[in-house]
Design an enzyme around this catalytic site. Structure first.
Site, short mmCIF file in Angstrom:
data_model
loop_
_atom_site.label_atom_id
_atom_site.label_comp_id
_atom_site.label_asym_id
_atom_site.label_seq_id
_atom_site.Cartn_x
_atom_site.Cartn_y
_atom_site.Cartn_z
CG ASP A 41 -1.51 1.09 1.42
OD1 ASP A 41 -2.41 1.53 0.37
OD2 ASP A 41 -1.89 1.66 2.52
CB CYS A 104 -3.19 0.70 -2.51
SG CYS A 104 -3.21 2.43 -2.85
CB CYS A 216 -9.30 4.91 0.89
SG CYS A 216 -7.70 5.25 1.41
N1 DGL Z 1 -4.66 3.32 1.01
C1 DGL Z 1 -4.83 3.61 -0.32
C2 DGL Z 1 -6.10 3.53 -1.00
O1 DGL Z 1 -6.62 2.41 -0.72
C3 DGL Z 1 -3.88 4.87 -0.58
C4 DGL Z 1 -4.25 6.24 0.08
C5 DGL Z 1 -3.34 7.35 -0.39
O2 DGL Z 1 -2.14 6.99 -0.38
O3 DGL Z 1 -3.75 8.41 -1.04
O4 DGL Z 1 -6.34 4.30 -1.86
#
Ligand code: DGL
Length: 301
Positions: A41, A104, A216
């Site tokens: 991630d 992610c 997210c």
């Molecule tokens: N945790 C990530 C997601 O699921 C990324 C968030 C980020 O770095 O902006 O989108």
């Protein structure tokens, strides 16, 4: 089962070598099964997926990589996120992983097709996307809010997903720039977060919302704060469990599940200390001494 095609099998039985070949193949398979699953991630958010993976497959070995130095991804350009995502995957491939989980949503929406094209012949690549399916089923014609990064909500992948379900619910995109930073700082409660969330949800307090999709992987780590702001009246839905289930069915189908005592190792591109505390707290486990900092630039393509 013959270890060669039938002619060679007969010949080799005559020479008494087949048993040895079979034994070697057996050992190779054991090694293969114990190869770790790579999970990555932009930062600590992927831990919300890792904990589902560990719960479902406690015998697997995992390597988690959090690109904390480059978080957040969701407000960067598509080109930047693709480049970072490829470096993340290259790093994990260099660790001989048997499968890859893109924990992610942002990296998945920006680059899953590129990763699949590049690695799928060697290893399975599983991504994650906002869980619209369970959200639109909470009741007939519900109103669903999808919280995610600006990039996830902007990309074609999400638009296609939304189209699939929009006759079953009113689906409202809610980009949340700035929210990931709270999680990365370890700020999971307090006035500033409350203020941020109140502003974010203000337009929806009057319009009744039935479900909120945590699109997210950082957001499930704010479950309580979000639930408090919505006064516990909505169903919060995340996708970590679905991704874990998909990985488990793949490994089961391929007969590649590990039977070892599962272990996890952690790697970050920024401070080990910050991650030690946060990651440990989210996994409800002491991970001190299990984290190393790496130089991710070395893996950039
Ligand atoms: N945790 C990530 C997601 O699921 C990324 C968030 C980020 O770095 O902006 O989108």
């Amino acid at each position: 089962m013959p270890c060669w095609n039938s002619n060679q099998y007969e010949e080799r039985i005559d020479r008494g070598v087949c048993k040895i070949e079979e034994k070697k193949a057996g050992n190779r398979n054991m090694d293969e099964m114990q190869r770790p699953i790579g999970v990555f991630d932009s930062g600590v958010g992927g831990i919300s997926v890792l904990r589902e993976l560990v719960a479902l497959m406690p015998n697997e070995n995992f390597i988690f990589y959090g690109d904390s130095k480059n978080a957040p991804y969701g407000t960067k350009t598509l080109e930047e996120v693709r480049k970072l995502t490829l470096a993340d995957a290259e790093y994990l491939r260099s660790r001989n992983v048997k499968a890859l989980v893109v924990a992610c949503n942002t990296a998945t929406s920006a680059a899953i097709h590129i990763l699949r094209e590049k690695y799928q012949k060697e290893i399975p690549v599983i991504g994650i996307e906002p869980a619209l399916k369970p959200a639109v089923s909470v009741k007939e014609n519900p109103r669903v809010l999808v919280m995610a990064t600006p990039m996830t909500l902007r990309e074609t992948k999400f638009h296609n997903l939304m189209q699939k379900f929009q006759d079953q619910a009113e689906i409202i995109s809610l980009p949340c720039p700035g929210l990931v930073e709270f999680v990365e700082r370890g700020e999971l409660s307090g006035e500033a977060l409350e203020h941020f969330l109140k502003n974010l949800f203000a337009p929806y307090q009057e319009r009744k919302v039935d479900a909120v999709v945590l699109g997210c992987t950082h957001y499930p780590l704010l479950y309580e704060a979000i639930s408090d702001i919505m006064e516990g009246k909505v169903t919060l839905i995340d996708s970590g469990f679905e991704a874990a289930k998909e990985m488990k069915s793949f490994l089961t189908r391929e007969d590649r599940l590990s039977e070892a005592d599962g272990k996890a190792r952690f790697y970050v591109s920024d401070s080990v200390d910050g991650f030690e505390q946060l990651g440990g707290r989210f996994l409800d486990k002491d991970i001190n001494g299990m984290i190393e900092k790496i130089d991710i630039e070395k893996y950039a393509l």
